[in-house]
Design a protein around this motif. Structure first.
Motif, short mmCIF file in Angstrom:
data_model
loop_
_atom_site.label_atom_id
_atom_site.label_comp_id
_atom_site.label_asym_id
_atom_site.label_seq_id
_atom_site.Cartn_x
_atom_site.Cartn_y
_atom_site.Cartn_z
N VAL A 21 65.03 68.05 74.21
CA VAL A 21 65.35 67.34 73.19
C VAL A 21 66.80 66.66 73.18
CG1 VAL A 21 65.72 67.69 70.83
CG2 VAL A 21 63.82 69.02 71.86
N LYS A 100 61.35 64.69 67.80
CA LYS A 100 61.15 66.08 68.35
C LYS A 100 61.92 66.83 67.88
CE LYS A 100 59.56 65.68 72.47
NZ LYS A 100 59.39 65.50 73.82
N LEU A 127 51.61 67.20 68.95
CA LEU A 127 52.06 66.84 70.15
C LEU A 127 51.13 66.60 71.22
CD1 LEU A 127 54.70 69.59 70.57
CD2 LEU A 127 55.18 67.08 70.24
N ASP A 131 52.60 66.76 77.04
CA ASP A 131 54.32 66.72 76.81
C ASP A 131 54.84 68.24 77.03
OD1 ASP A 131 56.91 66.81 75.49
OD2 ASP A 131 56.00 65.58 74.02
#
Length: 428
Positions: A21, A100, A127, A131
């Motif tokens: 992130v 996110k 999601l 990922d």
């Protein structure tokens, strides 16, 4: 504020490590004094006035529409433990755009409210399973629930996608907890083969090898870890010596240029006294340190306990006595002079000096008795050696010879008296 952040930071450690992130940049200023507002918000955060910082971030987002301010607002609300508000505001934002970081704080808020199943459902629906963030979050949730087998499953998938070292370490720690040592070893060895010895990876391997008593592989890993800290080379060397693997010990020393001091240790441990004497003299010539000279004398005689060797080292032992008048040296010098019939009387003087320093030492008492035996004073020798109770092979041999000598002397006296009586009778 700092204490609150730190406490939660410990809980999030598994997830945040290596997290992908990113915080969006603030970008160009949209309103006047935008920088001043940011500085003011940071000031409030640092002074534990987080609710004031939230108001500023809310104002900045409304005026600029920059996601970074919404993220900061959500983050501060989370640290204020306003979990319901975090969820509500996250849902509001996520309806129009997926972020996110905001989604992550929503999941954390659900977990803090014990809504674990809802958190899992959110992850599964929002999601993509390709990922890596999905697997990080799922693993985190199962760890929080202490469901280690399920957490391991998601970490395996994550590691297969990323080959990330931190993910592997987390997975291995769980496998160790589950006592699945072979599986943990398989992952670590594969990573080691692919990427070489990274400190944390090799350390985990060392932990497993130690726990499973696999000292051969443990020594190999310690050797690899020597590039990080030479103490690990010493650990490896100790294992080789304890297991009598002197060839590998010497290879380690030569490969890492540890020096002749360590070669001496190897040959001492192996009781290869000829080689030990060689390296002791080499080190003495290099350093002029007297303990090496003493070791040379000791090992030379151990390797070849002959009169020739004794004559060679006696001058060196006398030289050492000038600096180290120890009981051990006095006895060593005296004993080899006595045992090899070089100068028994002088040898006895050195042994007596040793006994003055340590009167109860049974080895020194044996040397004294052996000196009297060599002088032919067997009766005195027997009286002395009777005080020695050590079960030493050499001492037992001395006792036998001294007792035989006394018996022979007694037989001679008996024969002499008997012959004298016969002679007296004949004269009559």
């Amino acid at each position: 504020m700092k204490k609150v952040r730190l406490a939660f930071g410990l809980v999030l450690l598994l997830l945040i490590t290596g997290c992908s992130v990113k915080q969006p940049p603030v970008g160009k200023k949209v309103i006047p004094d935008e920088d001043n507002y940011i500085i003011k918000a940071l000031f409030y955060e640092n002074n534990n006035k987080v609710d004031q910082a939230v108001k500023i971030y809310k104002f900045l987002y409304e005026k600029t529409d920059k996601p970074v301010y919404y993220e900061k607002m959500i983050e501060d609300l989370f640290y204020l433990k306003k979990y319901q508000k975090v969820i509500a505001l996250s849902d509001k934002y996520l309806k129009k755009s997926f972020d996110k970081k905001i989604f992550m704080y929503k999941i954390f808020a659900l977990l803090e409210l014990k809504k674990v199943n809802e958190a899992k459902k959110e992850l599964l629906t929002k999601l993509n399973k390709k990922d890596d963030f999905f697997y990080k979050m799922m693993a985190f949730i199962y760890l929080k629930e202490h469901k280690y087998a399920q957490a391991a499953k998601y970490l395996k998938s994550l590691y297969a996608m990323t080959h990330d070292k931190q993910t592997l370490l987390q997975l291995v720690d769980i496998l160790i907890k589950l006592k699945k040592y072979n599986e943990a070893l398989a992952y670590l060895r594969t990573h080691l083969d692919m990427y070489g010895c990274e400190y944390d990876i090799c350390l985990r391997l060392a932990i497993i090898y130690k726990q499973t008593y696999d000292y051969s592989n443990l020594a190999t890993i310690y050797e690899k870890m020597g590039k990080f800290d030479r103490k690990y080379l010493m650990f490896a060397l100790r294992i080789y010596l304890d297991n009598g693997n002197y060839k590998k010990a010497l290879q380690l020393i030569n490969k890492n240029n540890l020096g002749d001091e360590y070669k001496l240790i190897v040959y001492e441990t192996a009781k290869n006294y000829k080689k030990a004497a060689f390296y002791a003299m080499k080190l003495y010539e290099k350093t002029a340190k007297l303990p090496y000279l003493l070791k040379y004398c000791t090992y030379s005689y151990e390797a070849n306990p002959t009169k020739a060797t004794a004559k060679k080292i006696i001058p060196k032992l006398k030289y050492l006595l000038k600096f180290y008048p120890s009981a051990y040296l006095y006895n060593f010098l005296g004993y080899i002079m006595i045992d090899n019939n070089i100068n028994v009387k002088e040898g006895l003087k050195y042994v007596q000096k040793a006994l003055e320093l340590h009167p109860d030492n049974e080895e020194y008492i044996d040397s004294l008795a052996w000196g009297y035996y060599k002088l032919g004073k067997c009766k005195e020798a027997l009286e002395i050696i009777q005080n020695v109770h050590l079960k030493d092979k050499e001492i037992l041999k001395h006792k036998i010879l001294i007792k035989k000598c006394v018996k022979a002397e007694n037989d001679i006296r008996k024969n002499y008296k008997s012959n004298k009586k016969r002679s007296f009778k004949k004269k009559k």
